[in-house]
Design a protein around this motif. Structure first.
Motif, PDB file in Angstrom:
ATOM      1  N   ALA A  84       0.828  -1.187   0.027  1.00  0.00           N
ATOM      2  CA  ALA A  84      -0.073  -0.123  -0.028  1.00  0.00           C
ATOM      3  C   ALA A  84       0.834   1.204  -0.060  1.00  0.00           C
ATOM      4  N   THR A  85       2.000   1.121   0.586  1.00  0.00           N
ATOM      5  CA  THR A  85       2.940   2.388   0.730  1.00  0.00           C
ATOM      6  C   THR A  85       3.809   2.338  -0.464  1.00  0.00           C
ATOM      7  N   LEU A  86       4.437   1.249  -0.873  1.00  0.00           N
ATOM      8  CA  LEU A  86       5.382   1.275  -1.791  1.00  0.00           C
ATOM      9  C   LEU A  86       4.793   1.142  -3.274  1.00  0.00           C
ATOM     10  N   ALA A  87       3.706   0.587  -3.580  1.00  0.00           N
ATOM     11  CA  ALA A  87       3.102   0.699  -5.044  1.00  0.00           C
ATOM     12  C   ALA A  87       3.046   1.890  -5.505  1.00  0.00           C
ATOM     13  N   PRO A  88       2.502   3.013  -4.837  1.00  0.00           N
ATOM     14  CA  PRO A  88       2.095   4.353  -5.312  1.00  0.00           C
ATOM     15  C   PRO A  88       3.446   5.025  -5.683  1.00  0.00           C
ATOM     16  N   LEU A  89       4.485   4.688  -4.918  1.00  0.00           N
ATOM     17  CA  LEU A  89       5.741   5.304  -5.145  1.00  0.00           C
ATOM     18  C   LEU A  89       6.535   5.054  -6.553  1.00  0.00           C
ATOM     19  N   PHE A  90       6.198   3.903  -6.828  1.00  0.00           N
ATOM     20  CA  PHE A  90       6.932   3.300  -8.063  1.00  0.00           C
ATOM     21  C   PHE A  90       6.248   2.771  -9.105  1.00  0.00           C
ATOM     22  N   GLN A  91       4.830   2.491  -9.048  1.00  0.00           N
ATOM     23  CA  GLN A  91       4.231   1.872 -10.282  1.00  0.00           C
ATOM     24  C   GLN A  91       4.069   2.999 -11.171  1.00  0.00           C
ATOM     25  N   GLY A  92       4.511   2.865 -12.446  1.00  0.00           N
ATOM     26  CA  GLY A  92       4.249   3.717 -13.401  1.00  0.00           C
ATOM     27  C   GLY A  92       5.247   5.065 -13.483  1.00  0.00           C
ATOM     28  N   ASN A  93       6.215   4.954 -12.682  1.00  0.00           N
ATOM     29  CA  ASN A  93       6.877   6.405 -12.565  1.00  0.00           C
ATOM     30  C   ASN A  93       8.113   6.494 -13.762  1.00  0.00           C
ATOM     31  N   MET A  94       8.106   5.381 -14.577  1.00  0.00           N
ATOM     32  CA  MET A  94       9.055   5.305 -15.628  1.00  0.00           C
ATOM     33  C   MET A  94       8.679   4.708 -16.987  1.00  0.00           C
ATOM     34  N   THR A  95       7.540   5.256 -17.236  1.00  0.00           N
ATOM     35  CA  THR A  95       6.689   4.628 -18.540  1.00  0.00           C
ATOM     36  C   THR A  95       6.938   5.473 -19.672  1.00  0.00           C
ATOM     37  N   PRO A  96       6.542   5.090 -20.998  1.00  0.00           N
ATOM     38  CA  PRO A  96       6.739   5.860 -22.009  1.00  0.00           C
ATOM     39  C   PRO A  96       5.685   7.276 -22.066  1.00  0.00           C
ATOM     40  N   SER A  97       4.769   6.953 -21.206  1.00  0.00           N
ATOM     41  CA  SER A  97       3.678   8.245 -20.972  1.00  0.00           C
ATOM     42  C   SER A  97       4.443   9.484 -20.208  1.00  0.00           C
ATOM     43  N   ASN A  98       5.332   8.953 -19.227  1.00  0.00           N
ATOM     44  CA  ASN A  98       5.768  10.052 -18.586  1.00  0.00           C
ATOM     45  C   ASN A  98       7.415  10.383 -18.657  1.00  0.00           C
ATOM     46  N   THR A  99       8.012   9.483 -19.785  1.00  0.00           N
ATOM     47  CA  THR A  99       9.315   9.525 -19.793  1.00  0.00           C
ATOM     48  C   THR A  99       9.615   9.834 -21.434  1.00  0.00           C
ATOM     49  N   SER A 100      10.778  10.358 -21.709  1.00  0.00           N
ATOM     50  CA  SER A 100      11.548  10.393 -22.963  1.00  0.00           C
ATOM     51  C   SER A 100      12.724  10.074 -23.268  1.00  0.00           C
ATOM     52  N   PRO A 101      13.459   9.268 -24.131  1.00  0.00           N
ATOM     53  CA  PRO A 101      14.808   9.249 -23.892  1.00  0.00           C
ATOM     54  C   PRO A 101      15.671  10.479 -24.365  1.00  0.00           C
ATOM     55  N   ASP A 102      14.986  11.197 -25.263  1.00  0.00           N
ATOM     56  CA  ASP A 102      15.820  12.292 -25.738  1.00  0.00           C
ATOM     57  C   ASP A 102      17.158  11.993 -26.102  1.00  0.00           C
ATOM     58  N   THR A 103      17.161  11.019 -27.137  1.00  0.00           N
ATOM     59  CA  THR A 103      18.403  10.499 -27.706  1.00  0.00           C
ATOM     60  C   THR A 103      17.862   9.728 -28.835  1.00  0.00           C
ATOM     61  N   ASN A 104      18.686   9.285 -29.787  1.00  0.00           N
ATOM     62  CA  ASN A 104      18.534   8.220 -30.948  1.00  0.00           C
ATOM     63  C   ASN A 104      18.018   7.023 -30.241  1.00  0.00           C
ATOM     64  N   PHE A 105      16.966   6.352 -30.578  1.00  0.00           N
ATOM     65  CA  PHE A 105      16.422   5.043 -30.059  1.00  0.00           C
ATOM     66  C   PHE A 105      16.602   3.987 -31.044  1.00  0.00           C
ATOM     67  N   TYR A 106      17.037   2.753 -30.475  1.00  0.00           N
ATOM     68  CA  TYR A 106      17.213   1.703 -31.329  1.00  0.00           C
ATOM     69  C   TYR A 106      16.871   0.434 -30.473  1.00  0.00           C
ATOM     70  N   GLY A 107      15.315   0.012 -30.608  1.00  0.00           N
ATOM     71  CA  GLY A 107      14.691  -0.823 -29.657  1.00  0.00           C
ATOM     72  C   GLY A 107      14.599  -2.273 -30.344  1.00  0.00           C
ATOM     73  N   PHE A 108      14.622  -3.144 -29.380  1.00  0.00           N
ATOM     74  CA  PHE A 108      14.402  -4.524 -29.767  1.00  0.00           C
ATOM     75  C   PHE A 108      13.147  -5.396 -28.813  1.00  0.00           C
ATOM     76  N   TYR A 109      12.562  -6.128 -29.488  1.00  0.00           N
ATOM     77  CA  TYR A 109      11.592  -7.060 -28.500  1.00  0.00           C
ATOM     78  C   TYR A 109      11.391  -8.304 -29.175  1.00  0.00           C
ATOM     79  N   GLY A 110      10.916  -9.299 -28.147  1.00  0.00           N
ATOM     80  CA  GLY A 110      10.624 -10.381 -28.849  1.00  0.00           C
ATOM     81  C   GLY A 110       9.048 -10.742 -28.719  1.00  0.00           C
TER      82      GLY A 110
END
Length: 446
Positions: A311-337
């Motif tokens: 109850a304490t930790l989830a609000p601090l960390f869930q979703g604080n580094m998602t594409p909706s609220n961050t940006s790499p601000d550099t060239n991006f070369y991604g891979f996924y399976g």
């Protein structure tokens, strides 16, 4: 395989593919063994070799744990052990049941955390590939085989995987400051050649945090681009099962004794599917005869199951580094399976910490065997958000499992082509944000 893609997500992929040129990487996927080094030699002769800093996946960094005055019954009172997820390490006489209370993190409010009293933790060999040896031996061999030298133009930024980019415990100091120093050292060792930042699984979250914490001038000076492999962008549903059943750090089996430790780690909530983006798109827990929980119900799940700290930790960390609220601000070369059944949820008759899930009640979606497609495709959001001055590409590798992506020939050759190529230059219009407007989504069968 139970569970299926929702129509909205399938439509999203079709729309994204129709808007982008699709390149097929199957040809490079056939390059194996010595022939891949020969292929890279040709690239190396025609380009600049950019230095590289690599962030490994959750749990792969070796954490040294020192213990003094431990009072737990039938456990050593003093000593040390080394631990990493799913790989052979030395417990130096500490039984597995004894290590989980010692790995539990104490929360002191806000972003203040510590090890238990009498426990200290450090990273084994920070900066050197030895700090995260497995499963990356083939990856390191490839990198060194094309001319890189550890400690000169190739570094590994290991981290305490119990924490997050914003939380530090132990005596090593702040990870982001140490990582910044590695990037600058790689740059200076290479006569001012910009550095590529490569990362796997949870590692890309640490790169995002570093990029966000630095100035635009620093990024322009030191960073050539960002190469995430299977980035855990918005979390995975299977983490909720780990909070309930725990998981052995050594063989991956359910382990009730480890569940309270998992629940105390900030990284557990950073890694769990974020309700704000998943909503009700997957079922994470089935309480037999009572309720099916989705990410939107995670707060209710924490309460109903009595998960400590949540109850304490989830609000601090869930979703604080998602594409909706961050940006790499550099060239991006991604891979996924893709194309593999991926666990997202489990079924329980008893909803409590340490409970065992019901055999045959697992819930799967398409993914890379570790992260579901919803998580993997979240990186598409940056294609629209990044400045057109930056290069953007997202490469799909079909049928290749999460860990194996880092040693897949198609991925390695593509990465080498990136590392031996100067990043797009800075035009007068893009002086504040260097990059290119070349954006692609690529697919490959592996």
């Amino acid at each position: 395989v139970s569970g299926s893609r929702g129509g909205g997500a399938s439509d999203r992929r079709a729309l994204a593919s129709s808007e982008k040129p699709v390149t097929n990487l199957t040809a490079v996927g056939t390059v194996v063994g010595g022939s891949i080094a020969n292929a890279i030699d040709a690239v190396a002769r025609n380009g600049t070799r950019h230095p590289l800093v690599f962030w490994p996946a959750f749990g792969t960094s070796i954490v040294n744990v020192g213990v003094s005055n431990n009072s737990a019954a039938n456990c050593p009172s003093d000593g040390m052990f080394k631990v990493a997820y799913g790989q052979p390490t030395d417990l130096y006489g500490f039984p597995e049941r004894c290590i989980y209370p010692l790995l539990t993190i104490q929360h002191h409010g806000g972003l203040n955390f510590s090890n238990p009293v009498g426990v200290n933790s450090t990273i084994n060999g920070f900066g050197d590939p030895s700090c995260a040896p497995n499963p990356y031996a083939p990856t390191y061999a490839f990198i060194e085989g094309v001319g890189y030298t550890p400690g000169k133009d190739f570094f590994v930024a290991c981290y305490d995987w119990r924490t997050t980019p914003f939380t530090d415990v132990g005596s090593d100091g702040a990870h982001l400051q140490r990582a910044q120093s590695l990037v600058e050292q790689a740059y200076n060792n290479s006569n001012g050649t910009k550095v590529y930042l490569m990362a796997h699984s949870n590692g890309p979250l640490y790169v995002l945090a570093l990029l966000a914490s630095m100035s635009a001038q620093w990024r322009q000076t030191y960073v050539a681009g960002f190469i995430p492999i299977a980035g855990n962008w918005i979390g995975q549903g299977s983490l909720y099962s780990e909070l309930l059943s725990g998981q052995s750090l050594f063989d991956g089996s359910p382990n009730a004794a480890s569940a309270p430790a998992f629940a105390s780690w900030p990284s557990s909530y950073l890694s769990a599917s974020f309700p704000g983006q998943y909503n009700d798109s997957e079922t994470i827990i089935v309480h037999q005869g009572a309720k099916n929980y989705t990410p939107s119900d995670s707060s209710e799940l924490y309460t109903d199951a009595g998960i400590p700290y949540a109850a304490t930790l989830a609000p601090l960390f869930q979703g604080n580094m998602t594409p909706s609220n961050t940006s790499p601000d550099t060239n991006f070369y991604g891979f996924y399976g893709s194309g593999l059944p991926t666990l997202v949820g489990s079924t329980y008759s008893n909803l409590s910490v340490g409970a065992s899930f019901i055999d045959g009640g697992n819930i799967y979606l398409d993914g890379d065997g570790n992260q579901e497609y919803i998580d993997n495709l979240a990186a598409l959001e940056w294609n629209a958000k990044l400045s057109p001055c930056y290069h953007y590409e997202l490469n799909e590798i079909k049928g290749v499992e999460h860990v194996m992506l880092t040693s897949n020939p198609a991925v390695l050759q593509k990465i080498a082509n990136i590392m031996f190529t100067n990043p797009p230059g800075i035009s007068s219009q893009c002086a504040a944000t260097p990059g290119s407007s070349s954006n692609t989504i690529a697919t490959n069968s592996g």
